[in-house]
Design an enzyme around this catalytic site. Structure first.
Site, mmCIF file in Angstrom:
data_model
loop_
_atom_site.group_PDB
_atom_site.id
_atom_site.type_symbol
_atom_site.label_atom_id
_atom_site.label_comp_id
_atom_site.label_asym_id
_atom_site.label_seq_id
_atom_site.Cartn_x
_atom_site.Cartn_y
_atom_site.Cartn_z
ATOM 1 N N GLY A 23 0.831 -1.205 0.000
ATOM 2 C CA GLY A 23 0.000 0.000 0.000
ATOM 3 C C GLY A 23 0.863 1.252 0.000
ATOM 4 N N GLY B 231 -0.399 4.420 0.429
ATOM 5 C CA GLY B 231 -1.210 5.520 0.952
ATOM 6 C C GLY B 231 -0.349 6.325 1.921
ATOM 7 C CE1 TYR B 232 -1.997 11.924 3.001
ATOM 8 C CE2 TYR B 232 -3.956 10.544 2.982
ATOM 9 C CZ TYR B 232 -3.324 11.729 2.667
ATOM 10 O OH TYR B 232 -3.999 12.709 1.996
ATOM 11 C CE LYS C 38 -6.777 -2.344 -5.433
ATOM 12 N NZ LYS C 38 -8.070 -2.075 -4.812
ATOM 13 C CB VAL D 28 -2.152 -7.038 -1.961
ATOM 14 C CG1 VAL D 28 -2.021 -8.166 -0.945
ATOM 15 C CG2 VAL D 28 -0.892 -6.188 -1.997
ATOM 16 C CD GLU E 114 -12.694 17.342 5.654
ATOM 17 O OE1 GLU E 114 -12.229 16.366 5.061
ATOM 18 O OE2 GLU E 114 -11.996 18.257 6.124
ATOM 19 C CG ASP F 103 -7.539 4.346 7.716
ATOM 20 O OD1 ASP F 103 -6.961 5.048 8.561
ATOM 21 O OD2 ASP F 103 -8.302 4.807 6.862
ATOM 22 C CD GLN G 4 -2.733 14.785 13.674
ATOM 23 O OE1 GLN G 4 -2.109 15.209 14.619
ATOM 24 N NE2 GLN G 4 -4.028 14.992 13.541
ATOM 25 C CE LYS H 56 -9.055 19.559 5.506
ATOM 26 N NZ LYS H 56 -9.273 18.466 6.424
#
Ligand SMILES: Cc1cc2nc3c(=O)[nH]c(=O)nc-3n(C[C@H](O)[C@H](O)[C@H](O)COP(=O)(O)OP(=O)(O)OC[C@H]3O[C@@H](n4cnc5c(N)ncnc54)[C@H](O)[C@@H]3O)c2cc1C
Length: 403
Positions: A10, A12-13, A38, A80, A169, A300, A318, A377
């Site tokens: 992955g 991501g962050y 991916k 994966v 949001e 996550d 974060q 932001k």
């Protein structure tokens, strides 16, 4: 001695920040670092509500992974398909991979809590393409309403399930986007309805009540309606059924239903051989999976208890980025036969946008609303770019329109 393989799943962050930190600490001679994702790009998950509403282009929210990794990391574009931590094997569309250290950072999936029809009929902000689909679906509904000889105004109704962070949001962006869409498609704005449906009795749980009130007022001014404490009990092709009271239900017809009411970890976690709950693994203090000294979990897919508050930390970018730094350091420690470090979360607070021009913030020790919070932001968004790709990436992809 064999050069260990560090396999990061992955980008991501969590995964990408781990890889970027590892590449600074571990040379190609010391270890083989493989990053699997991916797509050949990273997308800013925290900007997906903007892509979904159509206030930014999908391309603005992504950048090539190749731009931020160096020769110490081998990038493999693959999906994966299975993880087996007992055999130390990962199945991917590019073949089977093995590892000495695994970093599991495959992100989140929407949680529909078994509510019938949601999986099939609701759209979600699960990834960049899913967000793009929302944008195009809304535009399609508006365009086809304009073409219809017999007009069904429910085509112009957008339901957002969930008044948590993501839902609010998204509503903020929709509040700005709907007037633009109406102009574009020559649709009287009073025909459009944007309705937020939330099961819990409140909006934005955990946020300061004064700021929540501000957010609700601002969104209401943009025409957003709220139905709070009223769970969605079913979704169909036509819309959603909402429970309004003990035996009272209302069916709201809608052309667009977006589910933004909860996340779980990636389902691949559930068949990996590690114990999990809603596909989230309760990690040890050094971010390793219980019972597996060679497996780290980031973002996550990780579940971490805030012992002071007695509840889990919410899954955020974060915390994922901070965990990634500790994980990179701990892999280096293990390679050097040193003790691992505990992850200590430095909570900088939260900023929730209400469109590009408004926000609420409970961060850096201050509560703010309006333009100042909105500027903060953008600083937060730019900081995430800076931490991964330095000044170059920030200048290229950052947000600099502060007013
Ligand atoms: C609209 C929205 C707004 C948000 N706003 C904020 C915010 O303001 N602040 C904040 O801190 N958090 C925010 N969050 C939460 C934050 O985005 C997540 O907590 C964060 O993205 C988690 O990072 P991650 O690395 O675990 O997963 P992700 O960043 O989602 O990355 C997962 C990666 O894994 C890849 N992947 C998934 N499955 C596979 C597979 N099978 N094979 C290969 N690759 C795969 C994906 O393509 C992706 O690149 C927001 C979330 C959303 C949806």
């Amino acid at each position: 001695m064999k050069r260990p393989t560090i396999l990061v799943l992955g980008a991501g962050y969590g995964g990408l920040t781990t890889a970027v930190n590892l590449q600074k600490m571990v040379s190609g001679e010391e270890a083989e670092i493989i990053l699997v994702n991916k797509n050949d790009y990273h997308y800013e998950t925290t900007w997906l509500h903007e892509v979904g509403a159509g206030t930014i282009a999908p391309d603005a929210a992504r950048y090539p992974i190749a731009k931020v990794i160096n020769n110490n990391v081998r990038f493999v574009q693959a999906s994966v398909e299975g993880i087996d931590v007992n055999e130390r094997k990962v199945q991917t569309t590019a073949g089977e991979m093995t590892y000495d250290y695994l970093v599991l950072g495959l992100g989140f999936e929407g949680e529909t809590f078994g509510i019938p029809g949601l999986d099939k009929y609701a759209l979600s902000l699960a990834n960049l393409n899913a967000a793009r689909q929302i944008r195009e679906h809304i535009e399609y509904q508006f365009a086809s309403w304009s073409l219809d000889e017999v007009k069904d105004d429910s085509k112009l109704t957008i339901i957002v399930g969930g008044a948590g962070f993501t839902g609010i949001e998204l509503l903020g962006e929709l509040g700005n986007r709907v007037p633009e869409l109406c102009k574009e498609f020559d649709i009287p704005q009073e025909k459009v309805r944007v309705l937020c449906v939330e099961a819990a009795p409140m909006v934005l749980p955990g946020f300061d009540p004064t700021l929540v009130e501000y957010a609700k007022t601002q969104l209401s001014k943009k025409g957003i309606e709220f139905s709070i404490g009223t769970p969605v009990v079913e979704a169909t092709e036509e819309g959603v059924k909402i429970k309004k009271g003990e035996d009272e239900f209302e069916f709201v017809k809608a052309g667009t239903v977006i589910w933004a009411a909860g996340v779980r970890g990636n389902k691949l976690v559930e068949t990996s051989g590690i114990e999990s709950n809603r596909a989230r693994i309760a990690v040890r203090k050094d971010m390793r999976a219980p019972g597996f000294d060679d497996v780290f979990v980031v973002g996550d897919c990780a579940f971490l208890l805030n012992e002071e508050a007695g509840r889990p930390y919410p899954p955020t970018a974060q915390i994922a980025m901070q965990q990634a730094v500790t994980i990179a350091r701990n892999i280096k420690h293990l390679m050097n036969d040193e003790d691992t470090e505990e992850f200590v979360y430095d909570d900088k607070g939260a900023v929730c946008s209400l469109g590009h021009d408004d926000a609420i913030a409970d961060a850096v020790g201050r509560k703010m609303a309006g333009k100042k919070a909105s500027a903060l932001k953008k600083i937060v968004d730019n900081r995430a770019l800076y931490l991964v790709g330095g000044v170059g990436l920030t200048v290229k992809k950052g947000k600099f329109k502060f007013i």
